[in-house]
Write an enzyme that holds these catalytic residues in place. Structure first.
Site: not given
Ligand SMILES: Cc1cc2nc3c(=O)[nH]c(=O)nc-3n(C[C@H](O)[C@H](O)[C@H](O)COP(=O)(O)OP(=O)(O)OC[C@H]3O[C@@H](n4cnc5c(N)ncnc54)[C@H](O)[C@@H]3O)c2cc1C
Ligand code: FES
Ligand code: FES
Length: 1315
Positions: A117, A152, A154, A252, A257, A354, A799, A1182, A1250
């Site tokens: 797709c 993915c 598909c 941020i 997160s 983790d 789909g 497919q 299918e």
């Molecule tokens: C799709 C997805 C999959 C994920 N899978 C996993 C996984 O398998 N295992 C796992 O453990 N985690 C997983 N996570 C979580 C991810 O590890 C955490 O969201 C990430 O580490 C947060 O870091 P950030 O820099 O993005 O934080 P931000 O979102 O930028 O900030 C998070 C918080 O931390 C605070 N902060 C940041 N830095 C500081 C600082 N220096 N001092 C004080 N406060 C601070 C901020 O104030 C805020 O409240 C996943 C997240 C996503 C979106």
């Molecule tokens: S080709 Fe990867 S989602 Fe359709």
């Protein structure tokens, strides 16, 4: 400061934000908010939570510490625009274009047939492109890592990986390797092989000097928005002062997160502090005692830093680093690891974290800083629990993290178990450390921490204290398990459920740790003073080779495989493309992002957006709907309710918009129309609906049976004399449960309605499998004739049956207001999953009568499917289920009955296979059970191979011999390994193609030839990724004897081909091919006299002459359809035109301690009877894609989880796991059987869309085989109720052992009832 005009670069061009917000930040993300601030539509939006990778782009930033450019992939949906200050963004458009020059990544993915797709393709391209920027010749491991965050739905991933592998150092895929060229690079444009500076050079800098230096300004930059202020200080001092001024403002960093919390929980922060430009937060320093890493370092950087230390230091000092590295390879996908910061990870204190458990046991300390000075706190239990006394003060920030070296006699390990190997949050995660008194096995210090088993990371401090001074032996293990289960307790109703599983993992992980450490201790010369008796196991056998397999992790390796198909006859004309493996017509456009999907259609000024208000109750009377607040909000234009519908509001029992009562959570009640999507969504929250709950509320099939709540009459098929046959034979009566499935097409439902100013005309652009149905529904809803409405479908981003019925509902509601210039509705992933329903869960009971020899004399199956709250396709699904349930077997006395239950859940609908994958699992389970009763488990293999041999004679010899020798190898492996078991299974398949009614097989086409000789083909099928347009041009090309380069398909439109049938039931290419063939033959017949007259002329000459002679160059083609009928009253009929036959054999390995399974070192072989494939590359795609989707159905795609009130919890890729790249079988072979003739279909081809779904069950039965072996070895009854999917949880709990026994507690109420 107002936003600086040139803030960042996109695709080598300075970019600034000429957005609808007037250059002000409003909290928006690069692609999250629509209208997209940056209208580069190549980047796709599929989840908005960082979990699917469709929106992957590359960011390049100047690193102030290393003073080098860093290129890394990110998910654009989580990237706040202001974080890009001074950065360069490369999107798929910046990589290459079909108009100018393709990048090799783009060309190779398309030519390897890695796109179907195409909705995931730009993300795949960007992940690979970024990898090559950093590693021009990556290893296969790096390739797997780079693609681990891209989903993915598909392809089954194999061809995508194959295209990536051509770049790898160890690749053997391309004959021309070594000469710097790849065979896939020829043709499209000569310059596209790797090597150019702009292709992959890591030194490549997309940022001009002044942008780099500008980033390094020490000035504080403040971006004011409508609701949010973004402040980016240039110095640490300024940051600390700002933190005093805004103590509640979060820092941020990666936004991985904060971003998802804003989206799913509505967390809102008016001020955000971005420390991205502060170099102190990225510093790394080492001492002889440990390592200090800046809190601002990304997790990907942390991984590199730790890998560096591991390579430099002796093993005993790097135990904690190794444990962290193990998790860092699996945590999320590469994009998230690139974005997420160490500080953000620690401070988020996610219960599933983790890293925090490992950091906690590793005695990590946090270096804090504020205006007042610095201090250090331990990352310990209290900090992780968020106790105020152990936490940061509001004005403090985390500056860096100190992780000490481990020491001699210290061992650290990390464990995690998730639904999939990569890109899945762990169910349980753990960090464990033990320190022994020197030279002994006496515990001096012990730390154990767990994630996933409570609201925060939990340290088992009490248990650890009590084990101090104990020897590392079996009694200690027993005691530790008892203590741990006491301390790490989880209440029965804990959110997320899986309580027994999680508690089992708590002790299973400790057991793994115990073995790991024991193995280390037993290394020669390690233990000096341990009495031998202390190591002897009393309950548990001495650690021998048989038990060591408990310690291995499944590696993520690039799958290998062979695809076999017959090449075309050597006499076939070169120009004739039929039967050749031609690339998908849109393949290159998919890869460059130039393929236009519904949502990519350029917006016009004053476009309106629609958002849906859905029911929050499962069964309730609507008392009142208060729209006043919503209507007062800025930008809100209107709220549509049932009363606004001028025509028919759906069917009596299936309303478009609810009237008086609601039947499920997620039923659409009304729709808000506003100037922006954000405004529409805000207004949704302000719409107040009062309900009065009604009885009964039914969710489960069991409850529906109890209440006799059904959607339609029972469907029944009977032959022979079942009752009499049962009298003479042994019987088994069993139950089978098959879970439902979410479509999870990558492109969510979307529609765009453009009313015209005249005659009530409407143009509708919609992502659907059935535009005629949308057209009809809009017509009846608006009460205008069908001929005023034109539905256009350019392409659909997947789909799988989910876009047959639902798009009509969206289209009709979006059309109600007739808003000018146009209105659009795009469902977020969350709403899409909530509203649209999926595959029907099934509960089946079978009674089978058999003889000692294994011959089945009678079979009685009764099935119930959960249809949800309205009929939708449930009656048809029940019929198909019953008709197809016999599969490839022949049973003389049988009775099949099926009923669709009505429950208070969103209505389930069509899904690839249409009941076949569920029903046939019941039959296959029954055959397996009989085989198990009648002899050694190998017997089923034999019986099935007999069936397969009958079905598909020529190629089964190979299958047979390797099956038997592999069965012996599996047995040998199982004998040698206690905690790992392998299983092997083969399943046969006979899939009936098409609908059970002749009128559903009709198809039409319209072919125009223009005066320049170019040909425009239109037909009634929709391009869903299955390559129907490619196949149609192959047909037209053969018939007209003109190369496909002269031909074009623009779209599917109800204006060109009317009254079409849904593209479904695997029959689309077949019937539309016949219509195209018919049209072309009509045209050629008209041209024949001209060709005869001038046989040496060119195509163009003949067309010119035809025009001169006033011969019509346009023709409609029509196919009346295959005969098919079914009389349910009489139980008679001939319901399907033809069958596809196939078989699959899979071998898996199961980790009995965690339930993890992998088609590892292990393979899947598929043979399929495609007769004469129109396009073997597309057909194999497919087969592989549907097999993988089937594997997901039967193994990883845990049933959707609902709360006890019927609220869907699984709303995105983080809660619902479709197979990822690491789930592809390590060896994956697909063979199309040698061509045979079937006069019925176009060029003797068969529809294969299918059938492969059910073949995914070979993995399920292989897992069941492995589990049965484990249970036999443990002396537990071999039989167990078959429950699909075989999730790690089910597998672990079925491999019952002393650990599962420790946690069994039948008093625990289930958290989520099984629907
Ligand atoms: C799709 C997805 C999959 C994920 N899978 C996993 C996984 O398998 N295992 C796992 O453990 N985690 C997983 N996570 C979580 C991810 O590890 C955490 O969201 C990430 O580490 C947060 O870091 P950030 O820099 O993005 O934080 P931000 O979102 O930028 O900030 C998070 C918080 O931390 C605070 N902060 C940041 N830095 C500081 C600082 N220096 N001092 C004080 N406060 C601070 C901020 O104030 C805020 O409240 C996943 C997240 C996503 C979106
Ligand atoms: S080709 Fe990867 S989602 Fe359709
Ligand atoms: S849309 Fe961004 S990761 Fe899914």
């Amino acid at each position: 400061h107002p936003l600086p005009s040139k803030m960042f670069m996109i695709n080598l061009k300075p970019s600034w934000l000429e957005t609808p917000w007037g250059g002000h930040y409003h909290g928006g993300n690069l692609f999250l908010d629509r209208p997209f601030p940056v209208r580069l539509t190549g980047t796709k939006y599929a989840c908005g939570r960082g979990g699917c990778g469709a929106c992957t782009v590359m960011v390049s930033k100047h690193d102030p510490v290393s003073r080098k450019i860093r290129h890394f992939s990110v998910t654009a949906c989580l990237v706040p625009i202001c974080s890009l200050y001074g950065a360069a963004v490369t999107t798929v458009e910046g990589v290459g274009s079909i108009k100018t020059r393709l990048h090799p990544v783009q060309e190779r993915i398309a030519k390897s047939h890695g796109t179907q797709c195409g909705f995931c393709t730009p993300g795949m391209v960007m992940s690979m492109y970024t990898l090559l920027r950093n590693h021009p010749q990556p290893s296969e491991e790096q390739l797997m890592e780079a693609l681990g965050g891209n989903l993915c739905r598909c392809t089954g991933y194999r061809p995508i990986l194959e295209s990536g592998r051509t770049f790898c150092a160890e690749s053997s895929g391309c004959q021309q390797k070594g000469r710097g060229k790849c065979c896939l690079d020829q043709g499209e444009n000569a310059a596209s092989s790797l090597g150019g500076e702009s292709d992959v050079s890591p030194g490549f800098c997309p940022l001009p000097e002044q942008v780099c230096t500008r980033t390094h300004t020490l000035r504080t930059l403040t971006f004011h928005g409508e609701r949010v202020t973004w402040i980016s200080p240039g110095t640490l001092k300024d940051l600390l002062e700002l933190k005093v001024k805004h103590p509640d403002a979060p820092l941020i960093l990666g936004n991985t997160s904060l971003g998802p919390a804003k989206k799913s929980q509505g967390h809102f922060h008016p001020v955000l502090l971005s420390p991205a430009r502060i170099s102190e937060l990225s510093m790394v320093s080492t001492t002889s005692e440990g390592l200090t890493i800046g809190a601002g370092c990304s997790l990907a950087q942390v991984k590199d830093i730790l890998a560096g230390r591991v390579s430099e230091l002796p093993e005993e000092k790097t135990q904690t680093y190794r444990a962290l590295l193990k998790h860092l390879k699996r945590l999320a996908g590469q994009q998230i690891r690139n974005m997420a910061s160490l500080g953000g990870h620690i401070m988020s204190r996610h219960c599933y974290s983790d890293l925090n458990p490992v950091l906690a046991v590793g005695n990590t300390a946090l270096n804090l800083m504020s205006k007042e000075g610095t201090r250090q706190i331990p990352l310990d239990r209290d900090f992780l629990a968020g106790l105020a006394s152990a936490d940061l003060k509001p004005e403090e920030i985390l500056e860096s993290v100190y992780i000490p070296h481990s020491q001699r006699w210290e061992f650290v390990s990390a464990f995690r178990q998730a639904q999939c190997q990569q890109n899945a949050l762990a169910d349980v995660t753990a960090g464990m450390r033990v320190l022994f008194q020197e030279g002994t096995d006496t515990i001096e210090d012990l730390s154990l921490a767990y994630g996933g088993v409570g609201d925060a990371t939990i340290s088992a401090q009490k248990s650890c204290q009590q084990l101090l001074g104990r020897h590392w032996n079996e009694p200690m293990l027993d005691e530790a398990c008892r203590l741990l289960l006491d301390e790490v307790s989880l209440p029965g109703g804990a959110p997320g459920g899986s309580v027994e599983f999680k508690r089992t993992l708590v002790v299973s992980f400790f057991f793994k740790f115990y073995l790991e450490v024991l193995q280390e201790l037993k290394k020669p010369g390690k233990l000096l003073s341990v009495p031998v008796s202390a190591l002897d196991g009393r309950h548990f056998p001495e650690i021998s080779d048989r038990f060591l397999s408990a310690l291995e992790d499944f590696p993520a390796t690039v799958p290998q495989g062979v695809q076999r198909y017959q090449s075309v006859d050597s006499h076939q004309a070169l120009q004739d493309p039929v039967g050749r493996p031609i690339m998908h017509l849109s393949g290159l456009k998919h890869a460059t992002g130039e393929a236009i999907f519904c949502d990519d259609i350029p917006t016009v000024d004053k476009e309106l957006f629609m958002a849906l208000v859905t029911s929050t109750r499962a069964h309730a009377k609507i008392i009142s709907v208060d729209l006043s607040k919503a209507l007062e909000l800025p930008g809100v234009v209107d709220v549509i309710t049932a009363e606004d519908i001028p025509g028919t509001n759906g069917a009596e029992d299936d309303r478009l918009l609810a009237v008086d009562k609601v039947l499920c959570v997620g039923q659409i009640v009304c729709a808000v129309v506003a100037e922006t999507e954000a405004q529409a969504k805000r207004a949704v929250e302000e719409t107040k609906i009062a309900y009065e709950d009604l009885e009964p509320v039914i969710f489960t099939i069991e409850d529906a049976i109890k209440h006799s709540s059904f959607l339609c009459p029972e469907k029944k098929l009977e032959q022979g004399n079942v009752e009499k046959a049962f009298e003479e034979v042994d019987q088994i009566v069993e139950e089978v449960h098959v879970g439902g499935q979410e479509h999870f097409y990558m492109e969510t439902q979307r529609v765009l309605v453009i009313p015209k100013t005249e005659d009530k005309e409407l143009d509708i652009y919609v992502s659907t499998q059935d535009p005629a149905h949308v057209q009809k529904t809009v017509s009846s809803t608006l009460d205008i004739p069908i001929n005023r409405i034109t539905c256009h479908v350019k392409r659909v981003g997947g789909g799988f049956g989910g876009k047959v019925g639902r798009p009509a509902v969206l289209g009709a509601i979006a059309a109600v207001g007739n808003w000018l210039p146009h209105s659009s509705c795009l469902l977020d992933r969350e709403d899409d999953m909530l509203i649209t329903g999926g595959r029907h869960p099934l509960f089946g009971k079978y009674k089978v009568g058999f003889m000692n020899s294994g011959r089945i004399r009678a079979l009685d199956i009764e099935c119930f499917i959960n249809g949800g709250c309205t009929l939708d396709d449930s009656e048809l699904v029940t019929e198909f289920l019953i008709l197809k349930m016999e599969n490839a077997y022949k049973i003389h006395n049988l009775r099949f009955r099926g009923r669709a239950c009505m429950t208070n859940l969103p209505s389930n609908t069509a899904f690839r296979g249409f009941g076949f994958p569920q029903g046939t699992l019941v039959t296959e389970s029954c055959i397996t059970a009989v085989a198990a009763k009648c002899g050694p488990s190998a017997r089923k293999g034999k019986a099935v191979i007999k069936v397969v041999t009958k079905l598909i004679k020529p190629s089964t010899n190979n299958l047979k011999s390797s099956f038997h020798s592999r069965r012996m190898q599996v047995a040998e492996f199982n004998k040698k390994n206690y905690w790992r078991k392998r299983g092997l299974a083969v399943v046969p398949m006979k899939f009936s193609v098409g609908f059970a009614a002749t009128s559903f097989h009709q198809a039409a086409a319209l072919v125009h030839i223009y005066t320049d000789g170019s040909v425009l083909v239109t037909h009634g099928g929709n391009e869903l990724g299955q390559g129907i347009h490619t196949k149609m041009l192959q047909v037209a090309s053969r018939e007209l004897k003109v190369p496909t380069s002269h031909m074009h398909i623009c779209e599917t439109s109800t204006a060109t081909v009317p009254n079409t049938i849904a593209t479904a039931a695997s029959i689309g290419s077949d019937v539309n091919g016949r219509a195209v063939q018919n049209a072309c033959q009509i045209l050629l017949k008209r041209l024949e006299p001209i060709i005869k007259k001038n046989p040496e002329g060119t195509w163009e000459d003949w067309i010119e002459a035809a025009f001169e002679q006033r011969i019509s160059l346009s023709a409609t083609g029509y196919f009346r359809g295959y005969e098919a009928f079914m009389d349910w009253e009489k139980g008679e009929g001939d319901p399907f035109p033809y069958y596809v036959y196939g078989a699959a054999s899979s071998e898996v390995e199961v980790d009995c301690l965690t339930g993890a399974h992998k088609v590892k070192k292990i393979r899947t072989d598929i043979v399929m009877d495609a007769c004469c494939s129109l396009n073997p590359a597309i057909d194999i795609g497919q087969i592989e894609g549907s097999f993988t989707q089937g594997m997901g159905l039967y193994t990883t795609e845990e049933e959707l989880k609902y709360s006890p009130e019927g609220v869907l919890y699984s709303r995105g890729p983080d809660d619902y796991k479709i197979p990822t790249i690491t789930d592809v079988p390590e060896e994956f072979n697909v063979s199309l059987l040698p061509s045979s003739q079937t006069p019925l279909t176009i060029y003797s081809s068969k529809g294969l869309g299918e059938s492969g779904m059910f073949l995914g069950s070979s993995v399920f039965f292989a897992i069941a085989d492995a589990v049965a072996t484990a249970r036999r070895e443990r002396d537990i009854a071999e039989d167990f109720t078959v429950r699909s999917p075989a999730t790690p949880e089910r597998v672990r709990m079925a491999c019952a052992d002393r650990f599962t026994e420790m946690v069994r507690d039948s008093r625990l109420p289930p958290w989520a009832p099984p629907f």
